[in-house]
Motif scaffolding. Structure first.
Motif, PDB file in Angstrom:
ATOM      1  N   VAL A   1       0.597  -1.463  -0.312  1.00 48.63           N
ATOM      2  CA  VAL A   1      -0.144   0.353  -0.053  1.00 48.63           C
ATOM      3  C   VAL A   1       0.573   1.168   0.196  1.00 48.63           C
ATOM      4  CG1 VAL A   1      -2.341  -0.888   1.334  1.00 48.63           C
ATOM      5  CG2 VAL A   1      -0.031  -0.122   2.858  1.00 48.63           C
ATOM      6  N   SER A   2       0.149   2.476  -0.143  1.00 52.17           N
ATOM      7  CA  SER A   2       0.329   3.531  -0.606  1.00 52.17           C
ATOM      8  C   SER A   2       0.242   4.791   0.297  1.00 52.17           C
ATOM      9  CB  SER A   2       0.989   4.285  -2.096  1.00 52.17           C
ATOM     10  OG  SER A   2       0.530   4.364  -2.777  1.00 52.17           O
ATOM     11  N   TRP A   3       0.127   6.078   0.211  1.00 49.44           N
ATOM     12  CA  TRP A   3      -0.641   7.133   0.510  1.00 49.44           C
ATOM     13  C   TRP A   3      -0.736   8.161  -0.089  1.00 49.44           C
ATOM     14  CZ3 TRP A   3       1.033  11.674   2.384  1.00 49.44           C
ATOM     15  CH2 TRP A   3       2.248  11.521   3.088  1.00 49.44           C
ATOM     16  N   TYR A   4      -2.050   8.816  -0.009  1.00 49.41           N
ATOM     17  CA  TYR A   4      -1.978  10.308  -0.690  1.00 49.41           C
ATOM     18  C   TYR A   4      -2.370  11.027  -0.367  1.00 49.41           C
ATOM     19  CZ  TYR A   4      -7.050   8.535  -1.784  1.00 49.41           C
ATOM     20  OH  TYR A   4      -8.169   8.033  -2.325  1.00 49.41           O
TER      21      TYR A   4
ATOM     22  N   LYS B   1      -8.920  -0.665  -6.506  1.00 50.54           N
ATOM     23  CA  LYS B   1      -9.466  -0.590  -7.663  1.00 50.54           C
ATOM     24  C   LYS B   1     -10.715  -1.698  -7.569  1.00 50.54           C
ATOM     25  CE  LYS B   1      -4.378  -0.618  -9.417  1.00 50.54           C
ATOM     26  NZ  LYS B   1      -3.229  -1.011 -10.007  1.00 50.54           N
ATOM     27  N   THR B   2     -10.755  -2.399  -6.877  1.00 46.39           N
ATOM     28  CA  THR B   2     -12.450  -3.557  -7.576  1.00 46.39           C
ATOM     29  C   THR B   2     -13.029  -3.604  -5.699  1.00 46.39           C
ATOM     30  OG1 THR B   2     -10.985  -5.090  -6.609  1.00 46.39           O
ATOM     31  CG2 THR B   2     -10.574  -4.418  -8.653  1.00 46.39           C
ATOM     32  N   LEU B   3     -12.639  -3.063  -4.692  1.00 53.03           N
ATOM     33  CA  LEU B   3     -13.279  -3.307  -3.967  1.00 53.03           C
ATOM     34  C   LEU B   3     -14.800  -2.164  -3.536  1.00 53.03           C
ATOM     35  CD1 LEU B   3     -10.946  -4.148  -0.878  1.00 53.03           C
ATOM     36  CD2 LEU B   3     -12.747  -5.179  -1.484  1.00 53.03           C
TER      37      LEU B   3
ATOM     38  N   GLY C   1      -7.935   3.354  -7.296  1.00 51.41           N
ATOM     39  CA  GLY C   1      -6.871   3.559  -7.013  1.00 51.41           C
ATOM     40  C   GLY C   1      -5.796   2.318  -6.705  1.00 51.41           C
ATOM     41  N   PRO C   2      -4.767   2.765  -6.451  1.00 49.13           N
ATOM     42  CA  PRO C   2      -4.198   3.426  -6.934  1.00 49.13           C
ATOM     43  C   PRO C   2      -3.454   2.695  -8.496  1.00 49.13           C
ATOM     44  CG  PRO C   2      -2.491   1.559  -5.890  1.00 49.13           C
ATOM     45  CD  PRO C   2      -4.226   1.535  -5.301  1.00 49.13           C
ATOM     46  N   TYR C   3      -2.978   4.083  -9.085  1.00 48.23           N
ATOM     47  CA  TYR C   3      -2.403   3.836 -10.937  1.00 48.23           C
ATOM     48  C   TYR C   3      -0.767   4.516 -11.034  1.00 48.23           C
ATOM     49  CZ  TYR C   3      -7.228   4.031 -10.910  1.00 48.23           C
ATOM     50  OH  TYR C   3      -9.298   4.136 -10.943  1.00 48.23           O
ATOM     51  N   ALA C   4      -0.693   3.574 -10.233  1.00 51.71           N
ATOM     52  CA  ALA C   4       1.426   3.589 -10.428  1.00 51.71           C
ATOM     53  C   ALA C   4       1.657   2.299  -9.499  1.00 51.71           C
ATOM     54  CB  ALA C   4       1.735   4.774  -9.351  1.00 51.71           C
ATOM     55  N   GLY C   5       2.621   2.084  -9.801  1.00 52.44           N
ATOM     56  CA  GLY C   5       3.800   0.513  -9.025  1.00 52.44           C
ATOM     57  C   GLY C   5       2.162  -0.795  -9.100  1.00 52.44           C
TER      58      GLY C   5
ATOM     59  N   MET D   1      -3.544  -1.050  -2.856  1.00 55.99           N
ATOM     60  CA  MET D   1      -4.333  -0.006  -2.314  1.00 55.99           C
ATOM     61  C   MET D   1      -3.492   1.796  -1.798  1.00 55.99           C
ATOM     62  SD  MET D   1      -6.308  -0.333   1.836  1.00 55.99           S
ATOM     63  CE  MET D   1      -7.602  -1.496   1.060  1.00 55.99           C
ATOM     64  N   ASP D   2      -4.212   3.143  -2.111  1.00 55.01           N
ATOM     65  CA  ASP D   2      -3.354   4.085  -2.208  1.00 55.01           C
ATOM     66  C   ASP D   2      -4.907   4.341  -0.336  1.00 55.01           C
ATOM     67  OD1 ASP D   2      -2.086   4.565  -3.336  1.00 55.01           O
ATOM     68  OD2 ASP D   2      -2.774   5.464  -4.893  1.00 55.01           O
ATOM     69  N   LEU D   3      -3.793   4.712   1.094  1.00 54.85           N
ATOM     70  CA  LEU D   3      -4.482   5.433   2.400  1.00 54.85           C
ATOM     71  C   LEU D   3      -4.423   6.622   1.933  1.00 54.85           C
ATOM     72  CD1 LEU D   3      -2.762   2.486   4.308  1.00 54.85           C
ATOM     73  CD2 LEU D   3      -5.080   2.587   3.935  1.00 54.85           C
ATOM     74  N   SER D   4      -5.261   7.477   2.998  1.00 55.48           N
ATOM     75  CA  SER D   4      -5.488   8.493   2.981  1.00 55.48           C
ATOM     76  C   SER D   4      -4.088   8.968   4.129  1.00 55.48           C
ATOM     77  CB  SER D   4      -6.271   8.971   3.959  1.00 55.48           C
ATOM     78  OG  SER D   4      -6.788   8.459   5.333  1.00 55.48           O
TER      79      SER D   4
END
Length: 158
Positions: free
Chosen positions: A56-59, A84-86, A111-115, A119-122
């Motif tokens: 996971v990453s964050w934004y 992306k799918t949940l 998302g995420p759309y990179a790598g 998941m992208d977390l807040s």
């Protein structure tokens, strides 16, 4: 004679099309459009539950205030995530196995759309999990029902 053949064909086709399909979830499941969607959602959630760890990453600030896929404005200080799918507005429990910290987040974006990340977390969720400095980390993701999320959130507040 043609009426008998027509009736026989209709009976055979009707029996074949209307027959229950044997699945991993039990016999007798009729696969209409609604059932197919439910089965696909169940399979997706099962795959996520069985996955040991996910990247996971964050934004944060760059997207703060912008519209999410759910129609909400992104709030970097809220416990939300992009997947992306949940299903949108569903809940997941995210646990960092390195420090045993966990948070419950609501999926409100895509998302995420990179790598190769799941998941992208807040920013707020990433901060709670201790992954802000690292940027990308591995976590355990557990889909929750709405009732389970409420119970988890109630435990966090006490």
């Amino acid at each position: 004679m043609s009426k008998i053949m027509l009736a026989t064909c209709a009976f055979v086709i009707g029996t074949y099309v209307g027959s229950p399909v044997k699945t991993a979830y039990g016999e007798g499941l009729h696969l209409d459009q609604h059932s197919t969607k439910k089965l696909a959602k169940r399979n997706l959630i099962q795959r996520i539950r069985n996955k040991p760890l996910s990247k996971v990453s964050w934004y944060g600030a760059k997207f703060h205030g912008k519209k999410t896929a759910s129609g909400q404005k992104f709030n970097m200080n809220a416990m939300t995530a992009a997947h992306k799918t949940l299903p949108l507005m569903s809940y997941v429990k995210v646990t960092n196995p390195k420090n045993d910290q966990s948070v419950v987040v609501q999926i409100n974006d895509r998302g995420p759309y990179a790598g190769h990340r799941e998941m992208d977390l807040s920013y707020a969720a990433a901060k709670e999990l201790g992954i802000v400095k690292k940027g990308v980390d591995t976590v355990k993701i557990e889909p929750l029902t709405h009732a389970q999320a409420i119970l988890e959130l109630g435990r966090d507040e006490s």
